[in-house]
Design an enzyme around this catalytic site. Structure first.
Site, PDB file in Angstrom:
ATOM      1  N   ASP A  49       0.599  -0.695  -0.269  1.00  0.00           N
ATOM      2  CA  ASP A  49      -0.031   0.027   0.181  1.00  0.00           C
ATOM      3  C   ASP A  49       0.945   1.099   0.265  1.00  0.00           C
ATOM      4  O   ASP A  49      -0.070   2.563  -0.212  1.00  0.00           O
ATOM      5  CB  ASP A  49      -0.968   0.195   1.183  1.00  0.00           C
TER       6      ASP A  49
ATOM      7  N   ASP B 188     -14.756  37.354 -33.002  1.00  0.00           N
ATOM      8  CA  ASP B 188     -13.837  35.946 -33.206  1.00  0.00           C
ATOM      9  C   ASP B 188     -14.946  35.140 -32.333  1.00  0.00           C
ATOM     10  O   ASP B 188     -14.796  34.245 -32.969  1.00  0.00           O
ATOM     11  CB  ASP B 188     -12.383  36.019 -32.868  1.00  0.00           C
TER      12      ASP B 188
ATOM     13  N   GLY C  38      -8.460  22.086 -33.628  1.00  0.00           N
ATOM     14  CA  GLY C  38      -8.797  21.987 -34.580  1.00  0.00           C
ATOM     15  C   GLY C  38      -8.694  22.911 -36.144  1.00  0.00           C
ATOM     16  O   GLY C  38      -8.729  21.460 -37.539  1.00  0.00           O
ATOM     17  N   LEU C  39      -9.545  23.449 -35.937  1.00  0.00           N
ATOM     18  CA  LEU C  39      -9.607  24.380 -36.820  1.00  0.00           C
ATOM     19  C   LEU C  39      -8.668  24.489 -38.318  1.00  0.00           C
ATOM     20  O   LEU C  39      -8.227  24.075 -39.686  1.00  0.00           O
ATOM     21  CB  LEU C  39     -10.332  25.731 -37.318  1.00  0.00           C
TER      22      LEU C  39
END
Length: 525
Positions: free
Chosen positions: A36, A286, A421-422
């Site tokens: 542990d 934006d 991602g864009l």
């Protein structure tokens, strides 16, 4: 008991270790078997502390079970007190040692030490880590302050001093707790409010004894500090704040609530919304690009609730999923989800969360380290907002989540994955353009792109890596994959699944460009 590959929370004795390791001049004797001690790694590898936790393990082995393990416990308790000389001693047991029923807390109290001893009884098979941390902090405060006088005291106005507050709840292995404390201290200082005690992070038992000197308790993390704040309010008449300052709106509400509890005039600057770049972005042109983005949220109760408010009210996202693994916080999460037209997901099964992500097809996932892995498999941008976390979510730099600067950090962490991602999508759309593939040179004289052969090889590689087909699944052709790659990334996964479902229904063994558009027409009909 439930066996699982991953779990959001450890057993309750890990929560007790978080409290012990967060504090100073306090030691924890944990009755636990050999093995542990793995918990030490959580603090040295994730928090990157330079010292081991202040924990002594009894580390009994199988051969010890045939003898008197109670004497083993008493020996370790005496050694720990003699060696570390703590101001307060915590004594508890792990889930395995609980079965032996040695009652280590009672043994310690009968050994005649002249220091406060906090006996922890943490039901390992029905409670989890955050509950263990909350119960441990509550028991420490209650043990040290149980004899404190409950007589009324003068207010800060009568004593003609600045108001004082305690910051309660931050711990090691909490999400950005270290930086949140610094940000809130700076924020309160701007409004003339002093911080009396921060606990448990960095506090000693002597600091706990100073808690009654404050006018108000600020409950920064309800999972850890709410039960303690309630006890302090009932027994020592110290009120506490309920708003957690995560996000611009919540920070404003927190300052207003704190001023009202302290009976201070609320300054106009509290209502000024230009203290964070997040507000500036939300008001900019934006932000229109990201308005209405579908976001799935899962984490601990405090951060999941805050994320839902920020996403819905401050960034204009559409929350399509909201849930928590904290069963103690389910009562707060359910109405928040209902207000968004959702049913809260309350579970500690990460596979159930992954299925919910697939079902809702979000464009951004805000979750824990578990959801980051799930989102990566599904090709969805993700930001980690809550524990459990990886070492990369414990940055060396200043990176709070609370207050004005915390709102800036949240803005960066959430918006940038969508913007990247864009960019990835645009590269994917134009990488086959002749300017990139026909040997054209860049302004530096380098070849600008790959030849057709290389592109085809790239497509083959993509198909090979992404393939999870079984013998009964339709197979994507090169033309089909090429056409699919032109679809925006945030809906590509859903289009892939819909097309594969259509192909199965239509009996198609291969998915080419024609099958893709047939599926599109089928689902539009």
């Amino acid at each position: 008991m439930e066996l699982t590959l991953w779990t959001y929370e450890g057993p309750p004795h890990i929560g007790a270790m978080r409290i012990a390791t967060s504090m100073k001049k306090l030691h924890y004797v944990l009755h636990a078997p050999q093995g542990d001690t793995y918990a030490d790694l959580l603090f040295t590898m994730i928090e990157r502390r330079g010292s081991r936790p202040p924990v002594t393990y009894t580390t009994f082995q199988a051969r010890d079970l045939g003898g008197d393990t109670a004497e083993l416990v008493k020996g370790h308790i005496k050694e720990a007190v003699d060696r570390f000389k703590p101001e307060t001693l915590l004594v508890g047991e792990s889930c395995t040692a609980e079965l032996i029923q040695d009652q280590p807390g009672s043994l310690a109290k009968g050994m005649g030490f002249d220091i406060p001893i906090v006996s922890l009884e943490l039901p390992a098979y029905s409670k989890k880590e955050n509950w263990g941390g909350s119960e441990t902090f509550y028991q420490i405060v209650r043990t040290l302050l149980k004899d404190h006088s409950n007589e009324s005291k003068d207010t800060w106005q009568e004593e003609k001093r600045r108001p004082r507050v305690n910051l309660l709840g931050p711990t090691l292995l909490g999400f950005r707790c270290r930086d949140d404390v610094l940000e809130i201290q700076k924020l309160l200082g701007q409004y003339g409010i002093d911080v009396n005690v921060v606990a448990p992070l960095g506090a000693s038992p002597a600091d706990i004894m100073r808690i009654p000197n404050a006018d108000v308790n600020v409950c920064l993390y309800p999972e850890i500090a709410e039960s303690t704040c309630i006890w302090l309010e009932r027994n020592l008449n110290i009120p506490f704040t309920k708003t957690v300052p995560l996000g611009v709106g919540a920070t404003q509400d927190f300052l207003k609530e704190l001023h009202e509890v302290l009976e201070m005039e609320i300054p106009q600057s509290v209502n000024e919304s230009n203290n964070s770049k997040l507000t500036w972005y939300s008001n900019s042109v934006d932000s229109n690009y990201l308005t209405g983005k579908r976001v799935f949220i899962f984490g601990d109760g405090t951060h999941a609730l805050a994320a839902a408010r920020i996403a819905n009210e401050e960034l204009g996202f559409k929350v399509v999923g909201l849930g928590t693994y904290s069963r103690e916080m389910a009562r707060k999460v359910r109405p928040a989800a209902k207000a968004l037209g959702l049913e809260a997901l309350i579970t500690n099964d990460y596979l159930e969360v992954e299925d919910a992500i697939k079902e809702t097809s979000p464009e951004l996932v805000l979750g824990t380290q578990m959801e980051r892995h799930s989102a990566k498999r599904l090709g969805i941008p993700c930001a980690v907002i809550s524990t459990p976390m990886h070492v990369q979510d414990v940055p060396a730099r200043y990176s709070p989540q609370m207050g004005w600067e915390g709102a800036n950090v949240i803005f960066d962490d959430w918006v940038h994955p969508l913007m990247m991602g864009l960019e990835e999508h645009l590269i994917g759309m134009f990488k086959h353009d002749f300017e990139f593939v026909d040997g054209h040179q860049s302004h530096l004289g380098h070849l600008g792109g790959k030849g057709t052969e290389n592109i085809n090889q790239g497509v083959k590689t993509t198909i090979s890596n992404d393939s999870t087909n079984t013998s009964s699944d339709p197979i994507w052709t090169h033309e089909g994959e090429r056409e699919l790659s032109k679809i925006p990334f945030f809906v590509r996964g859903k289009v892939r699944r819909n097309t594969e479902n259509y192909a199965r229904q239509a009996g198609c063994r291969e998915i080419n460009e024609e099958t893709l558009y047939d599926a599109k027409a089928h689902y539009k009909a």
